[in-house]
Design a protein around this motif. Structure first.
Motif, mmCIF file in Angstrom:
data_model
loop_
_atom_site.group_PDB
_atom_site.id
_atom_site.type_symbol
_atom_site.label_atom_id
_atom_site.label_comp_id
_atom_site.label_asym_id
_atom_site.label_seq_id
_atom_site.Cartn_x
_atom_site.Cartn_y
_atom_site.Cartn_z
ATOM 1 N N ALA A 1 29.107 3.626 -61.147
ATOM 2 C CA ALA A 1 29.471 3.622 -59.727
ATOM 3 C C ALA A 1 29.880 5.020 -59.274
ATOM 4 O O ALA A 1 29.453 5.493 -58.215
ATOM 5 C CB ALA A 1 30.599 2.631 -59.479
ATOM 6 N N THR A 2 30.680 5.721 -60.078
ATOM 7 C CA THR A 2 31.060 7.083 -59.719
ATOM 8 C C THR A 2 29.845 7.988 -59.695
ATOM 9 O O THR A 2 29.717 8.872 -58.836
ATOM 10 C CB THR A 2 32.095 7.623 -60.710
ATOM 11 N N LEU B 1 34.635 6.038 -57.066
ATOM 12 C CA LEU B 1 35.800 5.942 -57.940
ATOM 13 C C LEU B 1 36.430 4.561 -57.846
ATOM 14 O O LEU B 1 36.863 3.995 -58.844
ATOM 15 C CB LEU B 1 36.816 7.004 -57.542
ATOM 16 N N PHE B 2 36.415 4.029 -56.650
ATOM 17 C CA PHE B 2 36.955 2.687 -56.473
ATOM 18 C C PHE B 2 36.160 1.688 -57.311
ATOM 19 O O PHE B 2 36.733 0.856 -58.025
ATOM 20 C CB PHE B 2 36.895 2.299 -54.984
ATOM 21 N N GLY B 3 34.829 1.835 -57.248
ATOM 22 C CA GLY B 3 33.998 0.942 -58.074
ATOM 23 C C GLY B 3 34.319 1.114 -59.545
ATOM 24 O O GLY B 3 34.409 0.138 -60.295
ATOM 25 N N THR B 4 34.512 2.376 -59.965
ATOM 26 C CA THR B 4 34.798 2.625 -61.377
ATOM 27 C C THR B 4 36.124 2.010 -61.787
ATOM 28 O O THR B 4 36.234 1.362 -62.827
ATOM 29 C CB THR B 4 34.834 4.139 -61.621
ATOM 30 N N VAL B 5 37.119 2.238 -60.960
ATOM 31 C CA VAL B 5 38.436 1.703 -61.305
ATOM 32 C C VAL B 5 38.380 0.190 -61.384
ATOM 33 O O VAL B 5 38.897 -0.435 -62.304
ATOM 34 C CB VAL B 5 39.480 2.164 -60.267
ATOM 35 N N TRP B 6 37.689 -0.393 -60.423
ATOM 36 C CA TRP B 6 37.581 -1.851 -60.424
ATOM 37 C C TRP B 6 36.851 -2.327 -61.680
ATOM 38 O O TRP B 6 37.270 -3.271 -62.343
ATOM 39 C CB TRP B 6 36.836 -2.310 -59.164
ATOM 40 N N GLN C 1 25.121 -6.591 -64.868
ATOM 41 C CA GLN C 1 26.338 -7.061 -65.545
ATOM 42 C C GLN C 1 27.593 -6.812 -64.717
ATOM 43 O O GLN C 1 28.645 -7.389 -64.991
ATOM 44 C CB GLN C 1 26.514 -6.313 -66.877
ATOM 45 N N ALA C 2 27.461 -5.919 -63.725
ATOM 46 C CA ALA C 2 28.675 -5.465 -63.044
ATOM 47 C C ALA C 2 29.306 -6.581 -62.217
ATOM 48 O O ALA C 2 28.636 -7.535 -61.808
ATOM 49 C CB ALA C 2 28.331 -4.283 -62.153
ATOM 50 N N HIS C 3 30.573 -6.405 -61.985
ATOM 51 C CA HIS C 3 31.329 -7.304 -61.108
ATOM 52 C C HIS C 3 30.768 -7.170 -59.698
ATOM 53 O O HIS C 3 30.218 -6.122 -59.335
ATOM 54 C CB HIS C 3 32.799 -6.872 -61.146
ATOM 55 N N PHE C 4 30.897 -8.218 -58.856
ATOM 56 C CA PHE C 4 30.204 -8.148 -57.564
ATOM 57 C C PHE C 4 30.796 -7.054 -56.676
ATOM 58 O O PHE C 4 30.095 -6.449 -55.865
ATOM 59 C CB PHE C 4 30.202 -9.510 -56.857
ATOM 60 N N VAL C 5 32.099 -6.735 -56.853
ATOM 61 C CA VAL C 5 32.682 -5.630 -56.071
ATOM 62 C C VAL C 5 31.993 -4.319 -56.440
ATOM 63 O O VAL C 5 31.626 -3.511 -55.584
ATOM 64 C CB VAL C 5 34.196 -5.542 -56.340
ATOM 65 N N VAL C 6 31.791 -4.142 -57.750
ATOM 66 C CA VAL C 6 31.132 -2.917 -58.205
ATOM 67 C C VAL C 6 29.690 -2.893 -57.712
ATOM 68 O O VAL C 6 29.179 -1.852 -57.285
ATOM 69 C CB VAL C 6 31.214 -2.833 -59.739
ATOM 70 N N THR D 1 38.341 -4.702 -64.641
ATOM 71 C CA THR D 1 37.829 -6.001 -65.088
ATOM 72 C C THR D 1 37.439 -5.941 -66.554
ATOM 73 O O THR D 1 37.627 -6.920 -67.286
ATOM 74 C CB THR D 1 36.625 -6.425 -64.240
ATOM 75 N N SER D 2 36.909 -4.787 -66.997
ATOM 76 C CA SER D 2 36.508 -4.760 -68.408
ATOM 77 C C SER D 2 37.734 -4.797 -69.301
ATOM 78 O O SER D 2 37.706 -5.403 -70.362
ATOM 79 C CB SER D 2 35.631 -3.540 -68.704
#
Lengths: 333, 230
Positions: B181-182, B146-151, B18-23, B155-156
């Protein structure tokens, strides 16, 4: 050699991931905790018969009471309790007369105990109102009583002073006692202040009337035996329509608390509770939020009167709800 | 506008898909870096254990009174590391200096020390190699996670704003997926940091041991030189 580490590491990671995917395949949902809510089912007529209580009142009575000074003459029969009300100026004339003998007994007691002084105090109160209407004789009566009353207290402190001054450190409480007692009677028999004791309320006032005289408005009723109000068919229908339409109604964001907004909408219904023609807005306002507000009310009417979701109203009263005019006002939160 | 929240797959695979492709990219990168870190950790652990055993055995043989010539003849044909490599390098320089009757002994002592220094550097480099990867993953892993989490949370929240529905059932999956991600970042970074600290201490210990041996051996050779020329 680097192959060993890479292979071992990859295999281990694949194993851990496989375990995680299998092991965490589904999150365990929380046990749904059902909160029990006490619900009382009321019929529409019971609901309309509810009497409004006082929000600040802590008192719950068996029968609802509304603060009232006067008994409504139509419904209530004259009750013997009424004459006891001291505020009722006309009815209280006879009772004060027998009272004067009562103050006499306190006199012998005064020599023994201090409690008597409070007793004479309440009695002078009812008397001054009398003075306005009743003959002068009552006036001299309180005077001698009060004149006597302060004197004995003065005597009492004197014998006490001898002991406490030597034994007890504080001299202050004792001097105060004699001061206080003379002070209290003073306002009562000061003739210049008699006027302040007279009931100055407009004799022609109309006290709030209710079925039963009561000093307070109760918070509610412990048993739901409200005095029955007349429920008309049309008011019940109005409530049913309002309840159903308000459920479909989404007031626009930002109008919370704007209770002065009112959109009056008129519309026609078929016997199935389906909208006929277009709803018509009958009110207007200079409030800038009014247009959005009225549109939301129109949408509510539209969405709740479709064939898929008609208004559910008793068909036998169709002539009453064939044409509906409803005021949309934000409900009190 | 379907009011009912769609049924959400809360398995790890479901969260990932489900995650965004960046994540997704962050998650895959972190998992790969975790694989790499553990490969390095295993390799280094084995390397240090081997080196320690190697040194112990060599020291035992070296101080057993065996003649240096004989030891050199035994070890020379093999490929050697750590202490034996130091010994071979110094002995080769020594041999060359006395080969064919040439007496290039004037600065032999200096040359031997240079050779030992170079060999020590090479050995330490070999021990330290790729340890920096651990340090990098250890310090940057949590940030990447953390970057993945923030992203993901970003988006959510955007989708919450778009759907105008703020019930927890709608908000929770996006946040769970983002926090995943974190979790992976920490999963990669924690062992990397721990083993980096452990291994850098190990390298320092082995390097000082090599230097100690180099000093002792150059002292022995220096005495030999003086005896032969004197």
């Amino acid at each position: 050699m680097p192959n060993t580490g890479t292979v071992v590491s990859s295999v281990a990671h694949v194993a851990v991931l496989a375990y995680a995917v299998v092991g965490f395949s589904s999150a365990k949902p929380y046990e749904p905790t059902m909160e029990s809510v006490a619900v009382e089912v009321l019929t529409p007529s019971e609901f309309d018969a509810l009497t409004k209580g006082d929000r600040n009142s802590k008192k719950v009575a068996d029968t609802p009471k509304v603060a009232a000074k006067k008994v409504e003459p139509v419904e209530a029969e004259p009750k013997p309790a009424l004459p006891e009300k001291k505020e009722n100026v006309e009815a209280t004339q006879p009772p004060p007369e027998p009272k004067p003998p009562e103050p006499a007994p306190p006199e012998p007691k005064k020599a023994e105990a201090p409690p008597p002084p409070p007793e004479p105090k309440p009695e002078p109160k009812p008397e001054p109102p009398k003075q306005a209407e009743a003959p002068p004789p009552p006036e001299p009566k309180p005077a001698p009583k009060q004149a006597e009353a302060p004197k004995p207290p003065e005597k009492k402190p004197e014998p006490k002073k001898e002991d406490p001054i030597q034994k007890v450190l504080d001299r202050k409480p004792e001097p105060k006692k004699p001061e206080r007692k003379p002070e209290k009677p003073q306002p009562k028999f000061d003739p210049t202040k008699i006027a302040s004791l007279i009931d100055k309320r407009d004799p022609g006032r109309t006290p709030q009337a209710a079925a039963q005289a009561s000093d307070v408005t109760t918070a509610g009723v412990s048993r739901g035996t409200a005095s029955q109000l007349q429920l008309t068919r049309s008011s019940m229908l109005g409530n049913m329509i309002r309840e159903q339409l308000y459920n479909c109604w989404n007031p626009p964001v930002g109008t919370e608390g704007m209770r002065d907004l009112m959109a009056t909408i008129e519309f026609n219904l078929t016997q199935q509770g389906v909208l006929v023609g277009q709803p018509r807005l009958q009110s207007s306002s200079s409030n800038p939020a009014f247009q959005a507000f009225a549109d939301s009310a129109m949408r509510a009417v539209h969405s709740c009167t479709q064939t898929s979701r008609p208004l559910r109203l008793p068909p036998e009263d169709y002539n009453l709800w064939q044409n509906v005019t409803l005021d949309f006002i934000l409900p009190e939160t | 506008m379907e009011a009912a929240a769609p049924v959400i797959d809360m398995s790890l695979w479901g969260l990932f898909m489900q995650a965004h492709f960046v994540v997704k990219f962050v998650m895959v990168g972190l998992i790969l870096s975790s694989v790499w870190c553990w490969a390095i950790i295993i390799d280094k652990y084995m390397l240090y254990a081997r080196t320690r055993r190697n040194m112990d055995r060599f020291e035992k043989v070296f101080w057993s009174g065996q003649s240096l010539e004989e030891l050199y003849r035994n070890l020379a044909p093999r490929q050697t590391t750590s202490m034996p490599a130091l010994f071979i390098a110094a002995m080769r320089e020594w041999k060359r200096s006395f080969e064919g009757g040439s007496k290039a002994v004037a600065s032999l002592q200096m040359r031997i020390e240079k050779v030992l220094d170079v060999t020590i550097q090479r050995e330490i480099e070999r021990l330290e190699g790729r340890l920096l990867v651990l340090a990098t993953v250890g310090s940057a892993g949590p940030f990447i996670g953390l970057f993945g989490t923030v992203w993901g949370i970003m988006t959510s929240f955007q989708s919450i704003a778009a759907s105008k529905n703020t019930s927890l059932a709608v908000v929770a999956p996006g946040i769970a997926e983002a926090l995943f991600a974190t979790a992976i970042g920490l999963f990669a970074a924690i062992p990397a940091t721990i083993f980096y600290n452990k291994f850098s201490a190990e390298v320092a210990k082995q390097a000082s041991r090599l230097e100690g041996f180099a000093d002792e051996f150059s002292a022995i050779l220096s005495r030999q030189i003086d005896e032969r020329t004197g």
